[in-house]
Write an enzyme that holds these catalytic residues in place. Structure first.
Site, PDB file in Angstrom:
ATOM      1  N   LYS A  84      13.597   1.320  -9.322  1.00 26.71           N
ATOM      2  CA  LYS A  84      14.004   0.213  -9.683  1.00 26.71           C
ATOM      3  C   LYS A  84      14.755   0.056 -11.051  1.00 26.71           C
ATOM      4  O   LYS A  84      15.213  -0.840 -11.363  1.00 26.71           O
ATOM      5  CB  LYS A  84      13.006  -0.941  -9.438  1.00 26.71           C
ATOM      6  CG  LYS A  84      12.440  -1.285  -8.021  1.00 26.71           C
ATOM      7  CD  LYS A  84      11.215  -2.094  -8.180  1.00 26.71           C
ATOM      8  CE  LYS A  84      10.815  -2.384  -6.574  1.00 26.71           C
ATOM      9  NZ  LYS A  84      10.299  -1.223  -6.035  1.00 26.71           N
TER      10      LYS A  84
ATOM     11  N   ALA B 104       0.749   4.363 -17.881  1.00 23.76           N
ATOM     12  CA  ALA B 104       0.872   3.554 -16.520  1.00 23.76           C
ATOM     13  C   ALA B 104       0.583   2.141 -16.749  1.00 23.76           C
ATOM     14  O   ALA B 104       0.968   1.460 -15.526  1.00 23.76           O
ATOM     15  CB  ALA B 104       0.043   4.241 -15.493  1.00 23.76           C
TER      16      ALA B 104
ATOM     17  N   ILE C  48      -2.100   3.741  -9.481  1.00 24.70           N
ATOM     18  CA  ILE C  48      -1.462   5.015 -10.061  1.00 24.70           C
ATOM     19  C   ILE C  48      -2.422   5.436 -11.075  1.00 24.70           C
ATOM     20  O   ILE C  48      -3.007   6.637 -11.154  1.00 24.70           O
ATOM     21  CB  ILE C  48      -0.076   5.098 -10.615  1.00 24.70           C
ATOM     22  CG1 ILE C  48       0.758   4.564  -9.560  1.00 24.70           C
ATOM     23  CG2 ILE C  48       0.423   6.325 -11.006  1.00 24.70           C
ATOM     24  CD1 ILE C  48       0.972   5.496  -8.359  1.00 24.70           C
TER      25      ILE C  48
ATOM     26  N   LEU D 250       2.714   4.052  -1.306  1.00 21.65           N
ATOM     27  CA  LEU D 250       1.969   3.379  -0.115  1.00 21.65           C
ATOM     28  C   LEU D 250       0.508   3.082  -0.378  1.00 21.65           C
ATOM     29  O   LEU D 250      -0.197   3.968  -1.100  1.00 21.65           O
ATOM     30  CB  LEU D 250       1.833   4.262   1.150  1.00 21.65           C
ATOM     31  CG  LEU D 250       3.237   4.648   1.622  1.00 21.65           C
ATOM     32  CD1 LEU D 250       3.141   5.791   2.822  1.00 21.65           C
ATOM     33  CD2 LEU D 250       3.399   3.189   2.583  1.00 21.65           C
TER      34      LEU D 250
ATOM     35  N   VAL E 293       3.418  -3.130  -0.017  1.00 21.54           N
ATOM     36  CA  VAL E 293       3.801  -3.761   1.318  1.00 21.54           C
ATOM     37  C   VAL E 293       2.692  -3.572   2.403  1.00 21.54           C
ATOM     38  O   VAL E 293       2.593  -4.324   3.012  1.00 21.54           O
ATOM     39  CB  VAL E 293       5.316  -3.279   1.528  1.00 21.54           C
ATOM     40  CG1 VAL E 293       5.412  -2.039   2.373  1.00 21.54           C
ATOM     41  CG2 VAL E 293       5.753  -4.307   2.683  1.00 21.54           C
TER      42      VAL E 293
ATOM     43  N   GLY F 269      -5.492   1.021 -12.532  1.00 16.82           N
ATOM     44  CA  GLY F 269      -4.438   0.545 -11.598  1.00 16.82           C
ATOM     45  C   GLY F 269      -4.317   1.582 -10.452  1.00 16.82           C
ATOM     46  O   GLY F 269      -5.253   2.616 -10.450  1.00 16.82           O
TER      47      GLY F 269
END
Length: 658
Positions: free
Chosen positions: A419, A373, A303, A458, A464, A301
């Protein structure tokens, strides 16, 4: 090899040309000195002076060439010549003039005294012509070299970085920038000129001068300025229509001589966040990871793959990548194999939900450090598939943590999220339970368990920024859920460096939190990205507000009220104190949660709320889940009886190997 030979041949040809030119100019200088002295009439020159000069032509030429070589006149890159190279020429000409004085007086040859000064001046001027003619031609005919397609360029910053940029723009044949004006906030520089280009004013005049000079390109050359100041200037520049923004790299590269115009890059959204990058002590990370067996779950992924890159750079004994997505795993495998051919790399495909697979991996490779992760992270998708979030995030974490305890792993580092704080969605609640799991394990195991909590990353998959870019490429609209929604942001390298430092610094049980500066409005990010793409928001590209998605809240928090902050060696990294809870009750609730999650019921959300009291569903979500649950009961009345036996059949204390 052939390219090196060609470059070497060109260098020899170039130096040979300079030597032949110097031989010609040395002798022209000698006769120019005679000609100028006698009123520029050849017939007035006495024959004995001719004879003196002719008799020393050969030795004077040889000694002059030797002096020129010693003064680096054949090894300097004259394309980049500056005052230092001019000093070399002056030194060489003065030495040659003194050698001439000695030669004539020691051999008693007749010559007039002013000859030596005239000779030195002539030699200096002709040598300058031979060395600086290229730059002179470039300056006079530069516009012809680029044709008619010149870009009107404004440079912001009248410092050393500006000087570097201007020099290279003048010299490069590949660049088509026409320097029109310079902007600097220092009023003392206003009205002055740098390389013939005027400093026209401060940042408040950027838009006026952009219109005046028809600016189509802005180069921000203030690498030493703070990020917040750069952001303010970039926000002004974004208002220039049909203009391309570029920014110079960091000032340390100027010191090292690494900065050239080719290093100029387009302004990225990261430049508009207004926060300095977090500095991480890489030496500490290197000492910790070096010569260790390291396992990274979810290693393919965003990260996870960056974790693998930075770990591989610090010399682990063995790096194990574990991921369920074979394409991602293959990509990072190929990258690391090419970059680190001697790295002991193992790539395994599997799911963290498969306890037997996890145990077999730990039994075979016995990792010293685990970076966990692997997780489902998309909030709206997990709201629609909450059971999958619980299975993968909560029980996947439990199985990996249990294997780490069982097989003697030294440290276990969990990738968490902001979150997890006061979650309004199932993804955040699942990550909070993951933090509670590693806290429980840490209290009953020799393995040191730690969590790293940070905000949005980012450029990560599904974040996003890539979404906005795709929407802009498609012509819009750019969708934002709410005009006031804000988020904390960081770059992928920052996030990964934090994770690695957490592993190196952890004593066990900590939740590491990054000081991420001020939160950023998502609507502002959208506007900035549209402007960076050369469009005008709400004119060329529409910004459409779609309303908050299920489980989404207007702002994220990094800490719960009960958690305090402790300082670390890095002023941007803090430790949140874990909240105490009843571990026995927690394990029983996990067992019930396991049954409900694998029973594909919606009742498990009530158990989630019991485990994480700060988790609250919105009323619309609760009503939707109630209706769906009633439908499931009607359609599958025997669903509950089909549940498997309890997964958590022993406490963590019993599972500890010590």
């Amino acid at each position: 090899m052939w390219k090196l030979i060609k470059k070497w041949d060109l260098s020899i040809v170039y130096r040979s040309f300079l030597i032949l030119l110097d031989i010609l100019f040395i002798n022209i200088s000698s006769f120019l000195a005679l000609w100028v002295r006698f009123n520029m009439h050849i017939g007035e020159i006495p024959p004995e002076y001719y004879s003196s000069v002719l008799s020393l032509v050969v030795p004077n030429t040889i000694f002059t060439l030797i002096v020129f070589a010693l003064c680096r006149l054949y090894t300097s890159l004259w394309r980049y010549a500056s005052i230092k190279e001019l000093v070399y020429i002056i030194q060489a000409c003065v030495v040659c003039m003194l050698i001439n004085v000695l030669a004539y007086y020691l051999t008693y040859r007749p010559i007039y005294r002013s000859y030596f000064l005239l000779y030195g001046v002539s030699l200096f001027l002709l040598t300058c012509v031979s060395r600086f003619s290229y730059r002179l031609v470039r300056l006079l005919y530069r516009s012809n070299l680029h044709g008619m397609h010149m870009r009107n360029t404004m440079i912001i910053g009248a410092g050393e970085a500006c000087n570097v940029v201007m020099k290279e723009l003048e010299l490069s044949t590949r660049l088509d920038a026409k320097l029109r004006c310079i902007i600097d906030d220092n009023p003392r520089k206003h009205g002055t000129y740098i390389h013939g280009v005027k400093v026209v004013g401060g940042r408040d005049t950027i838009l006026d001068n952009a219109r005046k000079y028809g600016i189509t390109e802005v180069i921000v050359a203030i690498p030493s300025a703070e990020k917040c100041e750069q952001r303010k200037i970039l926000e002004i520049c974004q208002k220039i229509p049909n203009c391309e923004l570029k920014i110079l790299p960091g000032v340390y590269q100027l010191v090292n001589g690494e900065v050239t115009v080719s290093k100029l890059r387009h302004v990225e959204i990261e430049d508009l966040l207004g926060r300095e990058p977090v500095q991480i002590t890489t030496e500490k990370i290197g000492r910790y990871v070096s010569d260790k067996v390291v396992l990274v779950t979810g290693g393919g992924g965003s990260i996870g793959s960056e974790l693998c890159r930075q770990i591989a750079a610090n010399g682990p004994r063995q790096l194990i990548i574990f991921d369920i997505y074979e394409n991602n795993a293959y990509d990072i495998q190929q990258e690391l194999t090419a970059q680190y051919p001697y790295l002991d790399l193992v790539v395994l495909i599997g799911s963290v939900r498969n306890g037997r697979k996890i145990n077999s991996v730990f039994a075979e490779y016995r990792p010293d450090i685990v970076y966990h992760a692997a997780a489902h992270k998309h909030v709206p998708l997990m709201e629609d598939s909450p059971n999958e979030a619980i299975k993968n995030n909560v029980f996947g974490t439990y199985k990996v943590a249990l294997a780490a305890d069982r097989f003697g792993t030294q440290k276990f580092v969990l990738i968490s999220t902001d979150k997890a704080v006061n979650p309004t969605n199932i993804m955040g609640a699942s990550k909070r339970m993951c933090e509670m799991i590693i806290q429980t394990f840490n209290n009953h195991s020799n393995t040191e368990y730690v969590a790293v909590r940070f905000g949005n990353v980012l450029g990560s998959n599904g974040s996003v920024i890539p979404l906005f870019k795709k929407q802009i490429e498609a012509g819009g609209p750019v969708t934002v859920t709410h005009p006031d929604i804000i988020r904390y942001f960081m770059t992928i390298p920052e996030a990964v460096s934090l994770v690695l430092e957490a592993g190196a610094s952890a004593k066990g049980g900590e939740i590491f939190v990054l000081d991420m500066g001020q939160p950023v409005k998502i609507a502002d990010l959208a506007k900035n990205l549209i402007q960076l793409s050369g469009y005008v928001p709400d004119r060329d590209i529409e910004i459409k507000y779609t309303g908050l998605r299920p489980g989404e809240k207007l702002y994220e928090e990094l800490l719960m009220d009960e958690e305090g902050l402790q300082a670390t060696e890095n002023e941007r990294i803090h430790i949140g104190k874990p909240i105490d809870f009843d571990e026995e009750e927690f394990l029983k609730d996990l067992e019930a949660l396991y049954r409900e999650a694998y029973g594909e019921t919606k009742e498990m959300k009530q158990i989630v709320h019991k485990i994480v009291p700060t988790y609250h569903q919105r009323e619309a979500d609760i009503e939707r889940d109630r209706k769906l649950q009633e439908s499931l009961r009607d359609d599958f009345p025997d669903n509950a009886s089909a549940l498997p036996s309890a997964f958590l059949n022993r406490s963590v204390a019993d599972s500890a190997h010590k």
